[in-house]
Design a protein around this motif. Structure first.
Motif, PDB file in Angstrom:
ATOM      1  N   ARG A  12      54.195   7.769  25.294  1.00  0.00           N
ATOM      2  CA  ARG A  12      54.758   8.670  27.082  1.00  0.00           C
ATOM      3  C   ARG A  12      53.459   9.750  27.637  1.00  0.00           C
ATOM      4  NH1 ARG A  12      55.231  13.446  29.348  1.00  0.00           N
ATOM      5  NH2 ARG A  12      55.792  14.713  27.819  1.00  0.00           N
ATOM      6  N   ASP A  13      53.710  10.345  26.704  1.00  0.00           N
ATOM      7  CA  ASP A  13      52.303  11.367  27.057  1.00  0.00           C
ATOM      8  C   ASP A  13      50.882  11.552  27.302  1.00  0.00           C
ATOM      9  OD1 ASP A  13      50.848  14.447  27.862  1.00  0.00           O
ATOM     10  OD2 ASP A  13      53.186  15.401  26.276  1.00  0.00           O
ATOM     11  N   GLY A  14      51.029  10.977  25.917  1.00  0.00           N
ATOM     12  CA  GLY A  14      48.970   9.779  26.024  1.00  0.00           C
ATOM     13  C   GLY A  14      48.612   8.768  26.732  1.00  0.00           C
ATOM     14  N   ALA A 203      57.588  22.153  18.717  1.00  0.00           N
ATOM     15  CA  ALA A 203      57.001  23.190  19.999  1.00  0.00           C
ATOM     16  C   ALA A 203      56.266  22.296  20.452  1.00  0.00           C
ATOM     17  CB  ALA A 203      56.282  23.911  19.288  1.00  0.00           C
ATOM     18  N   HIS A 204      55.538  21.528  21.971  1.00  0.00           N
ATOM     19  CA  HIS A 204      55.612  20.547  22.420  1.00  0.00           C
ATOM     20  C   HIS A 204      53.727  20.986  22.859  1.00  0.00           C
ATOM     21  CE1 HIS A 204      54.543  17.632  24.911  1.00  0.00           C
ATOM     22  NE2 HIS A 204      53.525  17.780  25.316  1.00  0.00           N
ATOM     23  N   LEU A 205      52.604  21.047  21.545  1.00  0.00           N
ATOM     24  CA  LEU A 205      51.420  21.402  21.831  1.00  0.00           C
ATOM     25  C   LEU A 205      50.348  21.137  22.572  1.00  0.00           C
ATOM     26  CD1 LEU A 205      51.974  23.581  18.541  1.00  0.00           C
ATOM     27  CD2 LEU A 205      52.109  24.860  20.759  1.00  0.00           C
ATOM     28  N   HIS A 206      49.736  21.255  23.307  1.00  0.00           N
ATOM     29  CA  HIS A 206      48.255  20.721  23.639  1.00  0.00           C
ATOM     30  C   HIS A 206      46.939  21.333  23.676  1.00  0.00           C
ATOM     31  CE1 HIS A 206      50.035  17.018  26.731  1.00  0.00           C
ATOM     32  NE2 HIS A 206      50.498  18.216  26.331  1.00  0.00           N
ATOM     33  N   ASN A 207      46.031  20.045  22.742  1.00  0.00           N
ATOM     34  CA  ASN A 207      44.819  21.147  22.415  1.00  0.00           C
ATOM     35  C   ASN A 207      43.376  21.303  22.636  1.00  0.00           C
ATOM     36  OD1 ASN A 207      43.487  21.165  19.342  1.00  0.00           O
ATOM     37  ND2 ASN A 207      42.881  19.128  19.478  1.00  0.00           N
ATOM     38  N   GLY A 245      44.580  16.534  26.142  1.00  0.00           N
ATOM     39  CA  GLY A 245      45.186  15.484  25.212  1.00  0.00           C
ATOM     40  C   GLY A 245      46.636  17.173  24.247  1.00  0.00           C
ATOM     41  N   ASN A 246      47.351  15.822  23.835  1.00  0.00           N
ATOM     42  CA  ASN A 246      48.334  16.735  22.989  1.00  0.00           C
ATOM     43  C   ASN A 246      47.480  17.075  21.286  1.00  0.00           C
ATOM     44  OD1 ASN A 246      49.877  14.571  24.610  1.00  0.00           O
ATOM     45  ND2 ASN A 246      51.578  16.324  23.582  1.00  0.00           N
ATOM     46  N   VAL A 247      48.060  18.150  20.454  1.00  0.00           N
ATOM     47  CA  VAL A 247      47.868  18.458  19.224  1.00  0.00           C
ATOM     48  C   VAL A 247      47.592  17.031  18.851  1.00  0.00           C
ATOM     49  CG1 VAL A 247      50.215  18.620  18.073  1.00  0.00           C
ATOM     50  CG2 VAL A 247      48.570  19.836  17.369  1.00  0.00           C
TER      51      VAL A 247
HETATM   52 ZN    ZN Z   1      52.551  17.007  27.118  1.00  0.00          ZN
END
Ligand code: ZN
Ligand code: COA
Length: 303
Positions: A12-14, A203-207, A245-247
């Motif tokens: 989804r997020d990707g 926790a929804h984290l982006h890098n 992008g996400n972690v």
């Molecule tokens: Zn996100």
């Protein structure tokens, strides 16, 4: 025994932010491979207008497929009542809503203010009634916004409380644009937890600025046991300028397993799943230290 729970959000997020479309059959093979690696929760897509995000046009078919896999909770994102109804019809087991604490991001993302979006979530909770899928509200831009800049902590706390009171099962805090630092993570998770207790979950984290793992560790030390992450560090909100992008799932799994914290995920099998993902969107930039360096000599997964 799984001590932390990782929800893979890459499909989804990707893929919502990828430049290349992943064919439906390749998505299914990738999701199945991640499930086989032990990922127990996968956010497989979103029920948004296909015209807005063509990569999510096949979400109903992907949800149906994911429901055939054993030991996986099938999660989908919905941005409004219509998306919620589509997610219900498809049979999603958990439905997550993006509720941005930044007014500007909220308007850009869902064309509603944070308050209007919180009301939209409440309507969905009421529509669900007593039976139905789990409902999560993710407080987006909880640590800063590329449009608004600073997001006052009081706004984040107030929104999280309002969402918890509206009857959602759990609330997540999201660093949508990768602005958070570990001290801020500790402070805001602690504040929100003191208000809504165990309803605060993920926790929804982006890098975006390289602090994804440091922030995940800070959240873990504040008691967080649910993390969203994405394979290859794909991801980002198309309606938040500068989002990336996400972690990275592989690196997150490595960090926790090498600390002796079990994720329930087999790293070798995870790397096999990554190969399927890369083969399906070969021109898409992907990230990850595990893919470059592998585990250290003598690595042992947590028992
Ligand atoms: Zn996100
Ligand atoms: N799924 C499919 N179609 C939908 C829909 C949904 N969830 N919600 C609305 N639509 C349709 C409407 O039926 C309408 O169709 P029509 O033009 O044929 O009549 C059209 O889309 C516009 O509907 P409207 O309610 O006016 O929506 P909008 O244009 O104001 O957009 C959202 C609002 C919430 C649908 C949109 O901003 C959105 O999907 N945002 C999510 C973005 C996202 O995924 N961000 C990344 C995740 S954080």
């Amino acid at each position: 025994m799984r001590q932390i729970h990782i929800c893979e959000v890459g499909p989804r997020d990707g893929l919502q932010n990828a430049h290349h479309l992943m064919p439906t059959e390749a998505k299914k093979a990738w999701i199945a491979a991640m499930a086989a690696a032990g990922i127990a929760e996968i956010e497989v897509g979103s029920f948004v207008p296909p015209k807005l995000i063509p990569a999510m046009a096949d979400t109903a078919e992907i949800v149906a497929f994911a429901l055939t896999l054993k030991n996986v909770k099938t999660v989908a994102l919905a941005p409004n009542v219509k998306g919620f109804e589509r997610a219900l019809a498809a049979g999603a087991q958990k439905i997550t809503f993006p509720v941005s604490a930044s007014r500007q991001h909220s308007l850009a993302n869902v064309r509603m203010t944070p308050e209007q979006m919180a009301d939209e979530v409440k309507k969905c909770v009421q529509l669900r009634g007593k039976v139905g899928p789990e409902i999560e509200a993710g407080v987006a831009t909880a640590f800063g916004c590329t449009m608004q800049g600073e997001v006052p902590e009081d706004d984040v706390v107030r929104l999280a409380v309002r969402l918890a009171e509206s009857g959602v099962d759990c609330v997540a805090l999201a660093d949508t644009v990768g602005y958070a630092n570990p001290a801020q993570i500790r402070r805001i998770f602690r504040r929100v937890k003191s208000e809504i207790g165990n309803k605060l979950e993920a926790a929804h984290l982006h890098n975006t600025r390289g602090l994804g793992l440091a922030n995940a560790l800070a959240a873990y030390e504040e008691g967080v046991r649910h993390f969203d992450s994405s394979m290859g560090g794909l991801g980002g909100c198309p309606f938040a300028p500068g989002a990336s992008g996400n972690v990275i799932t592989e690196d997150l799994v490595y960090m926790f397993e090498s600390m002796g914290v079990s994720t329930g995920i087999d790293l070798d099998k995870l790397m096999e799943a990554r190969k399927l993902m890369v083969a399906a969107i070969p021109e898409e930039p992907v990230y990850g230290h595990m893919a470059l360096a592998g585990v250290h000599k003598g690595f042992r997964a947590a028992a």
